[in-house]
Design a protein around this motif. Structure first.
Motif, PDB file in Angstrom:
ATOM      1  N   GLY B 126       0.724  -1.559  -0.235  1.00 22.82           N
ATOM      2  CA  GLY B 126      -0.069  -0.178   0.236  1.00 22.82           C
ATOM      3  C   GLY B 126       0.868   1.541   0.207  1.00 22.82           C
ATOM      4  O   GLY B 126       0.226   2.421  -0.017  1.00 22.82           O
ATOM      5  N   ASN B 127       2.454   0.903   0.414  1.00 23.58           N
ATOM      6  CA  ASN B 127       2.997   2.230   0.307  1.00 23.58           C
ATOM      7  C   ASN B 127       4.026   2.617  -1.031  1.00 23.58           C
ATOM      8  O   ASN B 127       4.829   3.574  -1.258  1.00 23.58           O
ATOM      9  CB  ASN B 127       4.111   2.342   1.251  1.00 23.58           C
ATOM     10  CG  ASN B 127       3.419   1.979   2.943  1.00 23.58           C
ATOM     11  OD1 ASN B 127       2.871   2.786   3.648  1.00 23.58           O
ATOM     12  ND2 ASN B 127       3.106   1.173   2.872  1.00 23.58           N
ATOM     13  N   ILE B 129       4.472   3.634  -5.153  1.00 25.60           N
ATOM     14  CA  ILE B 129       3.918   5.265  -5.584  1.00 25.60           C
ATOM     15  C   ILE B 129       4.098   4.769  -6.970  1.00 25.60           C
ATOM     16  O   ILE B 129       4.888   4.387  -7.459  1.00 25.60           O
ATOM     17  CB  ILE B 129       4.432   6.424  -5.471  1.00 25.60           C
ATOM     18  CG1 ILE B 129       4.302   6.232  -4.212  1.00 25.60           C
ATOM     19  CG2 ILE B 129       4.629   7.530  -5.670  1.00 25.60           C
ATOM     20  CD1 ILE B 129       5.466   7.063  -3.454  1.00 25.60           C
ATOM     21  N   LYS B 131       4.059   6.290 -10.885  1.00 28.05           N
ATOM     22  CA  LYS B 131       4.823   7.076 -11.578  1.00 28.05           C
ATOM     23  C   LYS B 131       4.288   6.987 -13.214  1.00 28.05           C
ATOM     24  O   LYS B 131       5.429   5.947 -13.675  1.00 28.05           O
ATOM     25  CB  LYS B 131       6.160   8.203 -11.542  1.00 28.05           C
ATOM     26  CG  LYS B 131       6.384   8.735  -9.672  1.00 28.05           C
ATOM     27  CD  LYS B 131       5.582  10.130  -9.912  1.00 28.05           C
ATOM     28  CE  LYS B 131       5.423  10.598  -8.880  1.00 28.05           C
ATOM     29  NZ  LYS B 131       4.067  11.673  -8.498  1.00 28.05           N
ATOM     30  N   VAL B 132       3.766   8.446 -14.018  1.00 28.54           N
ATOM     31  CA  VAL B 132       3.663   7.988 -15.589  1.00 28.54           C
ATOM     32  C   VAL B 132       5.167   9.211 -15.768  1.00 28.54           C
ATOM     33  O   VAL B 132       4.997   9.758 -15.568  1.00 28.54           O
ATOM     34  CB  VAL B 132       2.893   8.578 -15.874  1.00 28.54           C
ATOM     35  CG1 VAL B 132       3.144   8.697 -17.397  1.00 28.54           C
ATOM     36  CG2 VAL B 132       1.667   7.122 -15.340  1.00 28.54           C
ATOM     37  N   TYR B 138       5.647   3.883 -13.943  1.00 24.54           N
ATOM     38  CA  TYR B 138       7.181   3.022 -13.467  1.00 24.54           C
ATOM     39  C   TYR B 138       6.372   2.980 -11.831  1.00 24.54           C
ATOM     40  O   TYR B 138       5.747   3.958 -11.458  1.00 24.54           O
ATOM     41  CB  TYR B 138       8.028   4.185 -12.760  1.00 24.54           C
ATOM     42  CG  TYR B 138       8.692   4.310 -14.321  1.00 24.54           C
ATOM     43  CD1 TYR B 138       9.958   3.293 -14.717  1.00 24.54           C
ATOM     44  CD2 TYR B 138       8.266   4.823 -15.174  1.00 24.54           C
ATOM     45  CE1 TYR B 138      10.265   3.437 -16.001  1.00 24.54           C
ATOM     46  CE2 TYR B 138       9.160   5.605 -16.496  1.00 24.54           C
ATOM     47  CZ  TYR B 138       9.988   4.010 -16.315  1.00 24.54           C
ATOM     48  OH  TYR B 138      10.727   4.799 -18.395  1.00 24.54           O
ATOM     49  N   ARG B 140       7.587   2.927  -7.534  1.00 20.11           N
ATOM     50  CA  ARG B 140       8.363   2.955  -6.451  1.00 20.11           C
ATOM     51  C   ARG B 140       7.969   2.198  -5.453  1.00 20.11           C
ATOM     52  O   ARG B 140       7.014   2.704  -5.225  1.00 20.11           O
ATOM     53  CB  ARG B 140       8.226   4.181  -6.524  1.00 20.11           C
ATOM     54  CG  ARG B 140       8.705   5.370  -7.707  1.00 20.11           C
ATOM     55  CD  ARG B 140       8.435   6.517  -7.070  1.00 20.11           C
ATOM     56  NE  ARG B 140       8.973   7.226  -5.496  1.00 20.11           N
ATOM     57  CZ  ARG B 140       8.614   8.112  -5.387  1.00 20.11           C
ATOM     58  NH1 ARG B 140       7.996   9.293  -5.693  1.00 20.11           N
ATOM     59  NH2 ARG B 140       9.271   8.851  -3.849  1.00 20.11           N
ATOM     60  N   GLU B 147      14.129   3.134  -1.936  1.00 23.51           N
ATOM     61  CA  GLU B 147      13.694   2.546  -3.091  1.00 23.51           C
ATOM     62  C   GLU B 147      13.891   2.120  -4.519  1.00 23.51           C
ATOM     63  O   GLU B 147      14.730   2.073  -4.820  1.00 23.51           O
ATOM     64  CB  GLU B 147      13.070   3.785  -3.326  1.00 23.51           C
ATOM     65  CG  GLU B 147      11.708   4.056  -3.932  1.00 23.51           C
ATOM     66  CD  GLU B 147      11.540   5.437  -4.393  1.00 23.51           C
ATOM     67  OE1 GLU B 147      10.320   5.954  -3.907  1.00 23.51           O
ATOM     68  OE2 GLU B 147      12.021   6.708  -5.122  1.00 23.51           O
ATOM     69  N   VAL B 149      12.751   1.218  -7.760  1.00 23.20           N
ATOM     70  CA  VAL B 149      12.061   1.401  -9.108  1.00 23.20           C
ATOM     71  C   VAL B 149      11.783   0.040 -10.685  1.00 23.20           C
ATOM     72  O   VAL B 149      12.738  -0.061 -10.105  1.00 23.20           O
ATOM     73  CB  VAL B 149      12.655   2.394  -9.312  1.00 23.20           C
ATOM     74  CG1 VAL B 149      11.980   3.181 -10.547  1.00 23.20           C
ATOM     75  CG2 VAL B 149      13.011   3.067  -8.054  1.00 23.20           C
TER      76      VAL B 149
END
Lengths: 271, 299
Positions: B126-127, B129, B131-132, B138, B140, B147, B149
């Motif tokens: 749930g943590n 993230i 990102k487009v 992608y 994270r 992190e 990726v």
């Protein structure tokens, strides 16, 4: 073919709605037909040729010359093509834009890039409030695309923004990223009161330390050795200070919030 | 046909259609990128039992990788799309996610998309993230080193597996020297891998065996110690070692080029270094649609 150029004869006394002059709206129209389009100006309707002198014929490349801040809704729902605004743009520039690019040589008014879906909006001056936001009453702001502001931007930047990127080289006003759903906002200058207010998800990337509200959790510093380099590399081709190698960094202080909302957003501050 | 005294047999390599993808691993140092890549391509010599065939394609300079770090490109091949997707996800999760400082990206923009980080993201509990960036999604994923990726998906393309040639030498040392030379030469090429240890197969196989439960068994026709008893031995008295170079690639051209370069390197050692013949493995042309004829390739 030369760009289709609308040269403003004189600044209008009332605001003018230019939504009908997006590239896709005038595709295939002759010069005479374009001149005959009636634009709303205050409570009157004016023909294009009453306001503008028209030259050129490439409907995919539009130039507004001598533009001023009373020309609203430039590039409304733009779907392909290029628009250059030589001067200022009024409110709602790039509203609902789907693809293509808009370049404003001056400043843009409120609600620029509002509910934008894709494409590129570049503002060389400043941008007004609610840049990349949602129209009042709507629940989704910008949903894709890229906005670059070389000057500063007003309050509520990215309000309810859903996706896409907004890059501001200057300062931004209060409540930057308010009620943000997702997406990325990067600000090189200062931020006003309460950045990230009520944000659910999304990223604010800040060069200057902001004054944060208590509902952001301090997650400490770390080195982002992959994500931030990836992000900065994606900006390399932009005509912006964000493209400069010296602008890039990877050491950040991470704050997560707004914990009074969903709390999955983040503010990354250059450390 | 003879090249530098080495006989090129009038035969062909028989190859099969496969599905393939390329992924890029990056890390904070070349050593850690290599560790992650070696782990991801471990136990991936043959689809017979490994599920996929995979190997390092080449090292990437920081300028060539998405995040500007040291990187390694890996090619993975499987007999079908489902099998490839499963192998890619499993290996990404168990081998790359667990490798310190690593990130994982797609190395193919086109093709049919198969999951890379699409399901791996749930490790973030749930943590994670999303990102487009530049039109690509992608993930994270927060991990103990910071992190992880990972790109959401990678491209799967049609490919070919089983391109090969055999090095027939007087001694084991001479065969190894020639195989090493061939592998070194082929490694300079993109779009191909040699998935076996060191790029070389020391135990080439034939389909089937006398045991019903064993699908493949020793290629007795090229086994030096069986030359007197094999039903159709291909070896003459002076040959004591046969090594096989197996090549998987994206296209026929890629494999042809790799075979040509590899055979050239082999033949460069010549008869005086004990290289007697170059041959190839096939099944009589009945199983694989791709036939790489040695003499045509070397003409």
């Amino acid at each position: 073919m030369n760009a289709l150029t609308f040269t403003l004869r004189r600044p209008p006394q009332q605001r003018v709605d230019l939504a009908l002059l997006s590239c896709q709206r005038i595709a295939g129209l002759s010069t005479a037909e374009i001149n005959a389009i009636e634009l709303q100006c205050g409570k009157r309707r004016l023909r294009v040729d009453e306001l503008f002198e028209l030259s050129g014929s490439n409907n995919r490349e539009i130039v507004f010359r001598n533009s001023c801040d009373k020309l609203d809704r430039i590039g409304h729902e733009l779907d392909g093509g290029e628009i250059t605004v030589e001067g200022d743009a009024g409110a709602y520039c790039g509203l609902g834009m789907k693809s293509g690019s808009i370049r404003v040589r001056g400043s843009a008014g409120i609600f620029a890039a509002c509910e934008m879906h894709d494409g590129m909006l570049q503002i060389e001056g400043a941008a007004g409030d609610f840049l990349g936001g949602a129209l009042p009453g709507n629940k989704r702001g910008m949903q894709g695309g890229m906005v670059i502001v070389k000057g500063s931007a007003g309050d509520r930047l990215g309000d309810q923004m859903r996706r896409g990127m907004v890059l501001v080289e200057g300062n931004v006003g209060d409540y930057c990223g308010s009620r943000m759903i997702a997406g990325t906002i990067a600000v090189m200058g200062t931020t006003g009161y309460s950045p990230g207010y009520s944000m659910n998800r999304g990223t604010l990337l800040l060069w200057r330390t902001p004054k944060l509200i208590a509902t952001f959790a301090d997650c400490g510093t770390h080195t982002s050795s992959s994500f931030l380099p990836l992000l900065f590399r994606s900006w390399r081709s932009l005509n912006s200070r964000f493209a400069e190698p010296k602008a890039a960094f990877s050491r950040i202080h991470r704050y997560q919030g707004d914990l009074s909302a969903l709390g999955k957003g983040e503010i990354l501050v250059k450390s | 046909m003879k090249i530098n005294g080495v006989t090129i047999d009038p035969t062909f390599a028989e190859a099969f259609p496969m599905k393939a993808t390329r992924v890029i691993i990056t890390a904070d140092s070349p050593r850690w990128a290599k560790l992650a890549a070696s782990t991801m391509t471990g136990f991936a010599t043959s689809v017979i039992a490994c599920g996929c065939e995979a190997a390092i394609e080449r090292n990437l300079d920081p300028e060539e990788t998405p995040d500007g770090r040291h990187g390694i490109a890996i090619l993975l091949f499987a007999m079908g799309g489902k099998g490839l997707a499963k192998q890619v996800e499993t290996r990404a999760g168990q081998c790359v996610l667990t490798s310190s400082t690593s990130s994982l990206f797609s190395g193919i923009d086109g093709g049919k998309r198969i999951p890379l980080g699409k399901n791996l993201r749930f490790f973030g509990d749930g943590n994670q993230i999303s990102k487009v960036i530049g039109g690509k999604r992608y993930w994270r994923i927060p991990v103990m080193h910071g992190e992880f990726v990972v790109e959401e998906s990678t491209g799967m393309v049609d490919a070919i597996g089983g391109g090969n040639f055999l090095i027939l030498a007087r001694t084991k040392l001479q065969a190894i020297a020639a195989a090493d030379a061939a592998v070194t030469a082929i490694k300079r090429l993109s779009n191909v891998i040699m998935p076996f240890p060191g790029g070389v197969v020391g135990s080439g196989s034939k389909v089937g065996s006398k045991y019903p439960s064993v699908p493949v068994s020793v290629n007795d026709a090229f086994c030096p110690t069986l030359k007197g008893v094999a039903r159709h031995s291909e070896l003459s008295a002076g040959i004591e070692c046969v090594l096989e170079i197996v090549i998987n690639g994206f296209t026929q051209n890629d494999i042809e080029e790799a075979m040509r370069i590899g055979i050239e390197a082999t033949c460069a050692l010549g008869q005086e270094n004990g290289i007697k013949r170059v041959s190839a493995g096939n099944y009589g042309g009945k199983l694989g649609p791709y036939h790489f004829k040695l003499q045509e390739i070397m003409a």
